[in-house]
Design an enzyme around this catalytic site. Structure first.
Site, mmCIF file in Angstrom:
data_model
loop_
_atom_site.group_PDB
_atom_site.id
_atom_site.type_symbol
_atom_site.label_atom_id
_atom_site.label_comp_id
_atom_site.label_asym_id
_atom_site.label_seq_id
_atom_site.Cartn_x
_atom_site.Cartn_y
_atom_site.Cartn_z
ATOM 1 N N ASN A 67 -8.445 15.791 -57.480
ATOM 2 C CA ASN A 67 -8.518 15.449 -58.855
ATOM 3 C C ASN A 67 -7.630 14.613 -59.587
ATOM 4 O OD1 ASN A 67 -9.334 15.346 -61.744
ATOM 5 N ND2 ASN A 67 -9.452 17.694 -62.037
ATOM 6 N N PHE A 90 -9.367 21.669 -69.871
ATOM 7 C CA PHE A 90 -10.667 20.906 -69.720
ATOM 8 C C PHE A 90 -10.935 20.394 -71.118
ATOM 9 C CE2 PHE A 90 -15.230 20.838 -70.158
ATOM 10 C CZ PHE A 90 -15.516 19.997 -69.211
ATOM 11 N N VAL A 91 -11.128 19.111 -71.233
ATOM 12 C CA VAL A 91 -11.576 18.510 -72.219
ATOM 13 C C VAL A 91 -12.942 17.740 -71.883
ATOM 14 C CG1 VAL A 91 -11.206 16.420 -73.861
ATOM 15 C CG2 VAL A 91 -9.542 17.893 -73.147
ATOM 16 N N GLU A 104 -3.954 28.395 -66.777
ATOM 17 C CA GLU A 104 -4.929 28.554 -65.957
ATOM 18 C C GLU A 104 -6.117 27.640 -65.672
ATOM 19 O OE1 GLU A 104 -7.533 30.187 -62.871
ATOM 20 O OE2 GLU A 104 -5.401 30.743 -63.423
ATOM 21 N N TYR A 158 -17.686 20.545 -63.074
ATOM 22 C CA TYR A 158 -16.678 19.483 -62.934
ATOM 23 C C TYR A 158 -15.882 19.460 -61.716
ATOM 24 C CZ TYR A 158 -12.795 15.972 -63.377
ATOM 25 O OH TYR A 158 -12.069 14.916 -63.161
ATOM 26 N N TYR A 197 -1.223 14.586 -65.562
ATOM 27 C CA TYR A 197 -0.218 15.509 -65.708
ATOM 28 C C TYR A 197 1.113 14.605 -65.487
ATOM 29 C CZ TYR A 197 -3.544 19.256 -66.098
ATOM 30 O OH TYR A 197 -4.411 20.210 -66.719
ATOM 31 N N LYS A 198 1.249 13.849 -64.501
ATOM 32 C CA LYS A 198 2.553 13.174 -64.275
ATOM 33 C C LYS A 198 2.998 12.221 -65.395
ATOM 34 C CE LYS A 198 1.828 12.852 -59.179
ATOM 35 N NZ LYS A 198 1.696 11.727 -58.180
ATOM 36 N N ILE A 236 -6.494 14.721 -76.580
ATOM 37 C CA ILE A 236 -6.741 16.220 -76.860
ATOM 38 C C ILE A 236 -6.116 16.876 -75.729
ATOM 39 C CG2 ILE A 236 -8.698 17.957 -77.023
ATOM 40 C CD1 ILE A 236 -10.514 15.420 -78.202
ATOM 41 N N GLY A 237 -6.270 16.534 -74.595
ATOM 42 C CA GLY A 237 -5.449 17.286 -73.525
ATOM 43 C C GLY A 237 -4.086 17.164 -73.668
#
Length: 164
Positions: A130, A92-93, A89, A31, A137-138, A102-103
């Protein structure tokens, strides 16, 4: 660490999960357009994830039929805070499982753990292209650290530096 949702559950990885962890690592690398950089083997993962000196943790998300994703993290330390922290680190989903929380659940489990150990922060890096990950994340309240530049040294250059 285990969390349950009606559609999936999250648990700490076990030794028997090594094959699936490597598959997920390769899917993440594909990915990220970095598959050619994956040199990890199952044997290495057994030692580095589950060996006596490991400081790495892996969470796996499952439904009844599939592994849906993973998060791999380890302990850090902040001299400014005088406290430990966590470095994420990888998170990933798999594509078919995205958009189901899920993430968020994986990240939330790690955040809870960081607080349980008295940690002062949770950090990670994201590839600058990405956008979907950056937006995700934001939404969690994370901020970018644009004033910091990441450095890396590996391979022959690492060996050369160590020999100085």
């Amino acid at each position: 660490m285990e969390a349950v949702n009606k559609n999936y559950y999250i648990r700490s990885a076990e030794l028997d999960d090594v094959h699936e962890i490597l598959v997920l690592i390769k899917e993440l690398a594909d990915y990220e357009r970095l598959l050619d950089e994956v040199v990890a083997t199952e044997e290495q993962l057994v030692e580095t994830l589950f060996g006596e000196n490991s400081n790495v943790e892996v969470l796996l998300a499952f439904n009844e039929n599939h592994v849906l994703g993973f998060a791999l993290y380890f302990h850090t330390y902040s001299t400014f805070l005088g406290r430990s922290g966590i470095y994420l680190e990888d998170l990933f989903v798999r594509e078919f499982a995205r958009g189901k929380g899920i993430g968020q659940a994986l990240l939330q489990n790690i955040a809870k753990y960081a607080l349980e150990i008295g940690g002062g922060r949770l950090e990670w890096s994201v590839l600058d292209w990405n956008e979907s990950a950056i937006n995700f994340y934001k939404k969690t309240g994370a901020k970018t650290l644009d004033e910091w530049t990441t450095f890396r040294i590996d391979g022959e250059k690492l060996e050369k530096l160590a020999a100085l």
